[in-house]
Design a protein around this motif. Structure first.
Motif, PDB file in Angstrom:
ATOM      1  N   MET A   1       0.814  -1.215   0.000  1.00 25.61           N
ATOM      2  CA  MET A   1       0.000   0.000   0.000  1.00 25.61           C
ATOM      3  C   MET A   1       0.850   1.268   0.000  1.00 25.61           C
ATOM      4  SD  MET A   1      -3.089  -1.034  -0.220  1.00 25.61           S
ATOM      5  CE  MET A   1      -4.263   0.178   0.392  1.00 25.61           C
ATOM      6  N   LYS A   2       2.160   1.123   0.211  1.00 22.50           N
ATOM      7  CA  LYS A   2       2.967   2.348   0.258  1.00 22.50           C
ATOM      8  C   LYS A   2       3.414   2.795  -1.136  1.00 22.50           C
ATOM      9  CE  LYS A   2       7.589   0.351   1.183  1.00 22.50           C
ATOM     10  NZ  LYS A   2       7.351  -1.066   1.543  1.00 22.50           N
ATOM     11  N   TYR A   3       3.281   1.919  -2.111  1.00 17.83           N
ATOM     12  CA  TYR A   3       3.761   2.287  -3.441  1.00 17.83           C
ATOM     13  C   TYR A   3       2.717   3.076  -4.216  1.00 17.83           C
ATOM     14  CZ  TYR A   3       7.300  -1.139  -2.380  1.00 17.83           C
ATOM     15  OH  TYR A   3       8.312  -1.823  -1.778  1.00 17.83           O
ATOM     16  N   LYS A   4       3.209   3.999  -5.073  1.00 13.22           N
ATOM     17  CA  LYS A   4       2.293   4.622  -6.035  1.00 13.22           C
ATOM     18  C   LYS A   4       1.903   3.515  -6.998  1.00 13.22           C
ATOM     19  CE  LYS A   4       1.630   8.042  -9.576  1.00 13.22           C
ATOM     20  NZ  LYS A   4       2.064   9.193 -10.332  1.00 13.22           N
ATOM     21  N   HIS A   5       0.662   3.295  -7.153  1.00  8.10           N
ATOM     22  CA  HIS A   5       0.159   2.085  -7.744  1.00  8.10           C
ATOM     23  C   HIS A   5      -0.808   2.464  -8.825  1.00  8.10           C
ATOM     24  CE1 HIS A   5       0.120  -1.747  -5.164  1.00  8.10           C
ATOM     25  NE2 HIS A   5       0.448  -2.049  -6.382  1.00  8.10           N
ATOM     26  N   TYR A   6      -1.283   1.511  -9.559  1.00  5.41           N
ATOM     27  CA  TYR A   6      -2.485   1.683 -10.365  1.00  5.41           C
ATOM     28  C   TYR A   6      -2.399   2.902 -11.268  1.00  5.41           C
ATOM     29  CZ  TYR A   6      -3.903  -0.673  -6.014  1.00  5.41           C
ATOM     30  OH  TYR A   6      -3.952  -1.484  -4.927  1.00  5.41           O
ATOM     31  N   ALA A   7      -1.195   3.366 -11.522  1.00  6.30           N
ATOM     32  CA  ALA A   7      -1.092   4.693 -12.127  1.00  6.30           C
ATOM     33  C   ALA A   7      -1.163   4.643 -13.644  1.00  6.30           C
ATOM     34  CB  ALA A   7       0.218   5.331 -11.704  1.00  6.30           C
ATOM     35  N   PRO A   8      -1.985   5.500 -14.249  1.00  7.58           N
ATOM     36  CA  PRO A   8      -1.927   5.658 -15.703  1.00  7.58           C
ATOM     37  C   PRO A   8      -0.699   6.501 -16.049  1.00  7.58           C
ATOM     38  CG  PRO A   8      -3.512   7.194 -14.780  1.00  7.58           C
ATOM     39  CD  PRO A   8      -2.930   6.420 -13.621  1.00  7.58           C
ATOM     40  N   LYS A   9      -0.310   6.508 -17.327  1.00  3.56           N
ATOM     41  CA  LYS A   9       0.883   7.291 -17.708  1.00  3.56           C
ATOM     42  C   LYS A   9       0.584   8.786 -17.721  1.00  3.56           C
ATOM     43  CE  LYS A   9       2.741   3.382 -20.274  1.00  3.56           C
ATOM     44  NZ  LYS A   9       2.280   2.608 -21.434  1.00  3.56           N
TER      45      LYS A   9
END
Ligand code: TXA
Ligand code: MG
Length: 362
Positions: free
Chosen positions: A246-254
């Motif tokens: 949960m600490k990572y920037k995740h699920y991110a679009p470009k």
């Protein structure tokens, strides 16, 4: 490595009925099970998102999972089971509240954290003395786990940092050439990952919100807490979440995603204004709207994520829309916000992460 594709048609699900696969589909699921038994990697559908499976009891298979995803090895994997007796093999203790939650929500979109038995390798638990266990309800997942003869470690089958896959095509984009096989069982039903509940303490604690909501958990076990570190303000202050992922920037679009929050008419006006400015400066802009508002925007690209009358539709489409933004080569994305109650808690948790917590309040 050549990635094999196994296409399986999933018969309509009725909770009371056993699913019968055709014999050719069953043969493919058996072949996938065999690959897993031999230490290979197979991506497969679950009811939440596609998983990237390997033998949870084989440290080499877990290492391969981390390599295929490009995932930091301190981020533990969820172990998937297909029968309740597996729990005693993996978990040192099964507290009464965990038993009650298992009865209420398994098989289904809930993961529980237990103290681990010695047999669970540290390579699978990211070095922790606890193990995450999930009993998925998807018939392909269930048959594949049984066919493997072992328990299956599976993170979401995306490259680390990208939105989780909800179709086999999404998995193929990220994993072609990196894993042995993909079972294509069509689009998943729910669309966001399981709720993670830590049951090692007296009060069960939500480490990741998901389809099983806080209210649903409370109905079964009374008091439930939420890891304070995943509340957005605390995350911004650098608190360490108990679920390492949960600490990572995740699920991110470009593209650069910003959420605009407030009363509907003010949100629409603000997004129209921002979209116009960005378009004028030469950026490719998209808006994430809802069925209720999509006609109100002036922008070249407007995608409805679903209807506010049924939040299931929003969860179902969320990752697919974020990936579509990448396919469209969008530079800037503006999204409406969603209510934080019920399933909205999980939706906003994912959306805020995708936006790197960029929120404009109007
Ligand atoms: O719906 C799901 O849960 C999907 C499908 C494939 O089952 N799986 C999934 O796995 O979302 P993954 O690896 O993308 O996310 C697992 C999360 C991570 O945030 C990880 O840190 C946390 O679970 N986790 C795993 N084991 C843990 C443990 N022992 N203690 C705390 N958190 C743990
Ligand atoms: Mg994931």
């Amino acid at each position: 490595m050549k990635t094999q594709m196994f296409k399986v048609s999933v018969p309509a699900q009725d909770e009371t009925q056993n699913i019968e696969f055709s014999s050719s589909d069953m043969a493919q699921i058996q072949a996938a099970g065999q690959i897993l038994a031999e230490g290979g990697l197979v991506a497969f559908p679950t009811e939440t998102v596609y998983g990237l499976g390997g033998d949870a009891m084989n440290p080499k298979a877990s290492e391969k999972i981390y390599a295929a995803k490009g995932r930091p090895s301190d981020n533990p994997l969820i172990v998937h089971i297909a029968s309740l007796d597996a729990l005693e093999v993996l978990a040192k203790e099964v507290p009464q509240k965990a038993q009650a939650l298992a009865e209420a929500f398994w098989p289904g979109p809930m993961t529980m954290i237990f103290k681990k038995q010695e047999c669970v390798p540290y390579e699978t638990t990211g070095g922790l003395d606890t193990v995450a266990v999930r009993f998925p309800s998807h018939p392909v997942a269930k048959e594949m786990i049984l066919a493997s003869g072992t328990y299956i470690a599976a993170p979401s089958a995306n490259t680390s940092g990208r939105p989780s896959p909800t179709t086999a095509q999404h998995v193929f984009e990220d994993m072609d050439g990196r894993i042995d096989a993909i079972i294509d069982g069509g689009q998943v039903n729910i669309g966001i990952e399981s709720t993670i509940v830590d049951v090692t303490g007296d009060v069960p604690m939500i480490l990741r919100p998901g389809y099983i909501t806080e209210e649903m958990l409370k109905k079964v076990v009374g008091e439930v807490s939420i890891d304070p570190a995943i509340i957005d303000d605390n995350l911004m202050k650098g608190m360490r979440p108990k679920a390492p992922g949960m600490k990572y920037k995740h699920y991110a679009p470009k593209g650069d995603l910003t959420i605009v929050e407030g009363a509907q008419s003010a949100v629409v006006a603000k997004i129209n204004e921002l979209a116009e400015t960005a378009t004028q400066s030469g950026k490719r802009v998209a808006v994430i709207a809802t069925d209720e508002t999509k006609a109100l925007y002036r922008c070249a690209l407007i995608e409805s994520i679903g209807t506010r009358n049924n939040e299931d539709t929003i969860a179902h489409n969320l990752y697919d829309i974020l990936r579509r933004m990448d396919d469209l080569g969008v530079d800037v994305i503006y999204s409406e916000a969603f209510s934080e109650g019920g399933l909205g808690q999980a939706i906003m948790n994912r959306l805020l992460k995708a936006a790197g917590h960029q929120v404009i309040e109007v």
